[in-house]
Design a protein around this motif. Structure first.
Motif, PDB file in Angstrom:
ATOM      1  N   LEU A 102       0.822  -1.205   0.000  1.00 13.61           N
ATOM      2  CA  LEU A 102       0.000   0.000   0.000  1.00 13.61           C
ATOM      3  C   LEU A 102       0.863   1.265   0.000  1.00 13.61           C
ATOM      4  O   LEU A 102       1.759   1.421   0.836  1.00 13.61           O
ATOM      5  N   THR A 103       0.575   2.172  -0.947  1.00 12.57           N
ATOM      6  CA  THR A 103       1.324   3.439  -1.022  1.00 12.57           C
ATOM      7  C   THR A 103       0.441   4.657  -0.756  1.00 12.57           C
ATOM      8  O   THR A 103       0.953   5.701  -0.359  1.00 12.57           O
ATOM      9  N   GLN A 104      -0.872   4.528  -0.971  1.00 10.20           N
ATOM     10  CA  GLN A 104      -1.777   5.651  -0.752  1.00 10.20           C
ATOM     11  C   GLN A 104      -3.032   5.182  -0.034  1.00 10.20           C
ATOM     12  O   GLN A 104      -3.684   4.229  -0.479  1.00 10.20           O
ATOM     13  N   LEU A 105      -3.366   5.872   1.071  1.00 10.59           N
ATOM     14  CA  LEU A 105      -4.545   5.513   1.860  1.00 10.59           C
ATOM     15  C   LEU A 105      -5.307   6.790   2.197  1.00 10.59           C
ATOM     16  O   LEU A 105      -4.816   7.647   2.934  1.00 10.59           O
ATOM     17  N   PHE A 106      -6.512   6.927   1.633  1.00  9.13           N
ATOM     18  CA  PHE A 106      -7.338   8.119   1.820  1.00  9.13           C
ATOM     19  C   PHE A 106      -8.633   7.728   2.536  1.00  9.13           C
ATOM     20  O   PHE A 106      -9.471   7.035   1.957  1.00  9.13           O
TER      21      PHE A 106
ATOM     22  N   SER B 173       5.312  -0.051   5.095  1.00 10.69           N
ATOM     23  CA  SER B 173       6.464   0.859   5.071  1.00 10.69           C
ATOM     24  C   SER B 173       6.576   1.589   3.739  1.00 10.69           C
ATOM     25  O   SER B 173       7.325   2.555   3.615  1.00 10.69           O
ATOM     26  N   SER B 174       5.820   1.127   2.735  1.00 14.03           N
ATOM     27  CA  SER B 174       5.829   1.762   1.413  1.00 14.03           C
ATOM     28  C   SER B 174       4.885   2.962   1.341  1.00 14.03           C
ATOM     29  O   SER B 174       4.868   3.673   0.329  1.00 14.03           O
ATOM     30  N   LEU B 175       4.110   3.196   2.396  1.00 15.12           N
ATOM     31  CA  LEU B 175       3.089   4.233   2.374  1.00 15.12           C
ATOM     32  C   LEU B 175       3.690   5.611   2.100  1.00 15.12           C
ATOM     33  O   LEU B 175       4.625   6.047   2.772  1.00 15.12           O
ATOM     34  N   LYS B 176       3.099   6.319   1.112  1.00 17.36           N
ATOM     35  CA  LYS B 176       3.572   7.656   0.739  1.00 17.36           C
ATOM     36  C   LYS B 176       2.566   8.748   1.096  1.00 17.36           C
ATOM     37  O   LYS B 176       2.966   9.867   1.422  1.00 17.36           O
ATOM     38  N   SER B 177       1.259   8.438   1.017  1.00 18.26           N
ATOM     39  CA  SER B 177       0.227   9.436   1.286  1.00 18.26           C
ATOM     40  C   SER B 177      -0.797   8.873   2.249  1.00 18.26           C
ATOM     41  O   SER B 177      -1.297   7.758   2.052  1.00 18.26           O
ATOM     42  N   LEU B 178      -1.139   9.669   3.279  1.00 15.39           N
ATOM     43  CA  LEU B 178      -2.113   9.240   4.280  1.00 15.39           C
ATOM     44  C   LEU B 178      -3.021  10.419   4.615  1.00 15.39           C
ATOM     45  O   LEU B 178      -2.569  11.445   5.125  1.00 15.39           O
TER      46      LEU B 178
END
Length: 371
Positions: A199-203, A222-227
């Motif tokens: 997961l890289t983006q979670l809105f 750990s790959s998350l870029k946008s939260l």
């Protein structure tokens, strides 16, 4: 002529198979798989299209910067190749539908658990944002899309509890469930965290996450870029380690008034590029915040509680900053314009839109007042 024709055919037969000869005559992509054509048409017929919203969406696209055509299903006709329909993407080899983008489709209706949508088993991307699916729930059937990488159900009036089966979509890179009347339980988030390791983006803005302990967010990929967690009713202490995650670039906590945050007191630096702490009860120590968030290019601090409101000179140290929102705060100090390279600034006072009022703003910039 009588001599050379047989020799030419013999040459072609020896060096090229019939399949090669046929392939050389046609380079067209395969037609849409008939099962997928049927599923799409049934899905379209289960919903209605608002002509008024469709016209409005076309005007929005014309005057805006969104390149996606609205009202896509109006191009869906029986007897035609669905791979050529608006909003549909097919696999170049199998002809199966792998992408469906119906954002601003002006669609109305309820997506039932037996909807033909769930027969599109090869989908990798599903975008249903900005429609009106009032009464629809994120049912367990969404868990059938085992190849799904991008899921966007935002701003489409989905209601109820997010089904735990969403966690089955282990290949997801993007999840957008924002701006809907949805409730996300702690147990469901735990399963999503455990299974979506890419997961890289979670809105999740505007979801009810009141049952979730903020510390659990530390287990996100750990790959998350946008939260985006704005207006999620989170309560308790926000883990300070979230500000130091190596790949996290965008964090939005707007409106989370029940969150408490204490930034680390030792020397540290955050890789964040965009940060919003607007309308929270978090005390903002501006000199310390600037020191720790040197990589910011966008900072939104609308309606915040500043521990010192008379000294804005530390902002000059944010050399990468291009967007700044300080609206609805009571400042007595001066903004260090000569040290900033802003493309957009949101004014502190409510007033009409003014073009280029500060020397450092680019000629095509706009200074706006919120609300």
């Amino acid at each position: 002529m009588i001599v050379w024709f047989p020799r030419l055919y013999l040459f072609l037969f020896l060096f090229y198979s019939p399949f090669d000869l046929l392939s050389s005559l046609s380079t067209s992509s395969p037609l849409c798989h008939p099962d997928d054509t049927s599923a799409l048409l049934q899905f379209k017929n289960s919903l209605s299209i608002s002509k008024l919203r469709c016209e409005r969406n076309y005007r929005y696209i014309y005057y805006g910067d969104d390149a996606s055509p609205p009202c896509q299903t109006m191009s869906w006709k029986n007897g035609t190749d669905c791979c050529r329909w608006d909003g549909v993407t097919c696999d170049d080899i199998t002809g199966h539908v792998i992408g469906l983008n119906l954002t601003r489709g002006a669609l109305n209706g309820t997506i039932q658990s037996n909807s033909s949508l769930f027969r599109l088993a090869h989908l990798k991307s599903l975008i249903l944002s900005r429609n009106d699916f009032t009464g629809s729930r994120i049912s367990s059937e969404f868990g059938r899309f085992e190849n799904m990488m991008h899921l966007d159900l935002s701003d489409s009036n989905f209601t109820g509890q997010v089904a735990p089966e969403i966690s089955y979509l282990s290949k997801l890179h993007t999840i957008d469930l924002s701006r809907s009347d949805l409730r996300l339980e702690a147990s469901t988030l735990k399963r999503i965290i455990e299974n979506t390791t890419n997961l890289t983006q979670l809105f999740l803005s505007d979801l009810d996450m009141s049952s979730i302990a903020p510390i659990s967010l530390m287990n996100l990929s750990s790959s998350l870029k946008s939260l985006n967690l704005s207006n999620t009713r989170l309560q308790g202490k926000f883990p300070e380690g979230m500000f130091r995650r190596p790949n996290l670039q965008v964090l939005n906590l707007l409106g989370d008034t029940n969150l408490s945050i204490s930034f680390p007191k030792y020397n540290w630096s955050s890789p964040l590029k965009q940060l919003s702490l607007s309308s929270t009860n978090i005390p903002i120590d501006l000199p310390y915040l600037v020191k720790c968030f040197q990589n910011l290019n966008a900072l939104t601090l609308t309606n915040c509680h500043f521990t010192r409101s008379d000294d804005l000179t530390p902002l000059s140290n944010l050399t990468k900053l291009t967007w700044l929102d300080l609206s609805f705060n009571n400042f007595s100090g001066q903004i260090p314009w000569n040290s900033l390279n802003l493309e957009r600034f949101v004014e502190n006072q409510c007033q009409p839109i003014i073009s280029n009022p500060q020397p450092n703003l680019k000629p095509n910039s706009i200074v706006q007042a919120h609300r």
